[in-house]
Design a protein around this motif. Structure first.
Motif, short mmCIF file in Angstrom:
data_model
loop_
_atom_site.label_atom_id
_atom_site.label_comp_id
_atom_site.label_asym_id
_atom_site.label_seq_id
_atom_site.Cartn_x
_atom_site.Cartn_y
_atom_site.Cartn_z
N LYS A 14 0.81 -1.22 0.00
CA LYS A 14 0.00 0.00 0.00
C LYS A 14 0.84 1.28 0.00
O LYS A 14 0.29 2.38 -0.04
N LYS A 15 2.15 1.12 0.07
CA LYS A 15 3.01 2.30 0.04
C LYS A 15 3.10 2.86 -1.39
O LYS A 15 3.21 2.11 -2.36
N GLU A 16 3.05 4.18 -1.48
CA GLU A 16 3.12 4.83 -2.78
C GLU A 16 4.52 4.72 -3.38
O GLU A 16 4.68 4.57 -4.60
N LEU A 17 5.53 4.79 -2.52
CA LEU A 17 6.92 4.77 -2.98
C LEU A 17 7.70 3.79 -2.11
O LEU A 17 7.72 3.91 -0.89
N ARG A 31 8.51 0.44 -6.22
CA ARG A 31 7.25 1.08 -6.59
C ARG A 31 7.45 2.57 -6.50
O ARG A 31 8.07 3.05 -5.56
N LYS A 32 6.92 3.31 -7.47
CA LYS A 32 7.04 4.77 -7.39
C LYS A 32 5.90 5.43 -8.15
O LYS A 32 5.37 4.85 -9.10
N PRO A 33 5.51 6.63 -7.72
CA PRO A 33 4.45 7.35 -8.41
C PRO A 33 4.96 7.90 -9.74
O PRO A 33 6.16 7.91 -10.00
N ARG A 65 8.10 13.70 2.09
CA ARG A 65 6.99 13.02 1.43
C ARG A 65 6.30 12.09 2.41
O ARG A 65 6.84 11.76 3.47
N ASN A 67 3.83 8.34 2.84
CA ASN A 67 3.54 7.03 2.26
C ASN A 67 4.76 6.45 1.54
O ASN A 67 4.65 5.89 0.44
N VAL A 68 5.92 6.58 2.18
CA VAL A 68 7.18 6.10 1.63
C VAL A 68 7.73 4.96 2.51
O VAL A 68 7.60 5.00 3.74
N ASN A 112 5.61 7.05 6.96
CA ASN A 112 6.78 6.48 6.32
C ASN A 112 7.39 5.38 7.19
O ASN A 112 7.21 5.36 8.41
#
Length: 204
Positions: A14-17, A31-33, A65, A67-68, A112
């Motif tokens: 579920k982490k964005e990055l 994973r990265k936006p 940032r 959600n990392v 994070n």
């Protein structure tokens, strides 16, 4: 696949990055936006491998940032267990950075996450291992029954006696190591007689 892959693909899904770092391969994004918003040139800088080049950039990312997740592989190489007076300047800087992260209000207030991976915890600097702000999670070696299940999963056609024997002789190995040793090659390349001889050699 191993623990880093499992963490990146399942635990941190579920982490964005999600960034994985070790001193051998440097940083890479699991994973990265689409956009890293205001951090132009970050990917090029993350191509660096030395902790003194990488950690400041990671800190900027973790502190600015949300959600990392950072998965630091072979963390004992970044902050090795050694008397501080005998440590290199880079090792001391890395240790201080990791200690500072554990107490940083920016990280505490965000979602994070920093995960340090070490095969042997005693090789990681004791100030990190003993840090009350750091939660230690131990992954035990597989039991005999768990090794037996791995053997059966990888080679379902083996007779029970062979499965039991292989479960015994693979004591001290991780599940991924057992699977790597016993996993048959692609069907087109497999020689049944050679495969049987290989397995018999393991238990002989």
């Amino acid at each position: 696949s191993g623990v880093p892959d499992f963490l990146a693909d399942a635990v941190l899904a579920k982490k964005e990055l999600v960034i994985r770092y070790n001193v051998s391969t440097g940083c890479r994004f699991s994973r990265k936006p689409a956009s890293l918003g205001g951090l132009e040139g970050l990917e090029e800088l993350l191509g660096e491998r030395a902790p003194d080049k990488v950690l400041p950039v990671l800190e900027r990312l973790l502190f600015t940032r949300k959600n990392v997740a950072l998965v630091m592989e072979y963390a004992e190489v970044v902050a090795p267990a050694a008397d501080t007076s005998f440590s290199s300047e880079q090792d001391r800087q890395s240790l201080v950075t990791l200690q500072r992260w554990s107490m940083a209000p920016q990280l505490e207030a965000s979602d994070n996450l920093v995960i340090l991976l070490s095969e042997v915890p005693s090789e990681l600097h004791p100030k990190i291992v003993a840090n009350p702000r750091v939660a230690a999670v131990s992954l035990p070696m597989p039991t005999r029954e768990e090794r037996r299940q791995v053997v059966e999963h990888v080679n379902a056609a083996l007779e029970p006696a062979w499965v039991d024997r292989l479960a015994d002789v693979t004591a001290g190995l991780k599940a991924v190591q057992i699977a790597g040793i016993l996993r048959p090659p692609p069907a087109a390349a497999e020689d049944p007689a050679a495969r049987l001889a290989f397995i018999q050699g393991l238990v002989g």
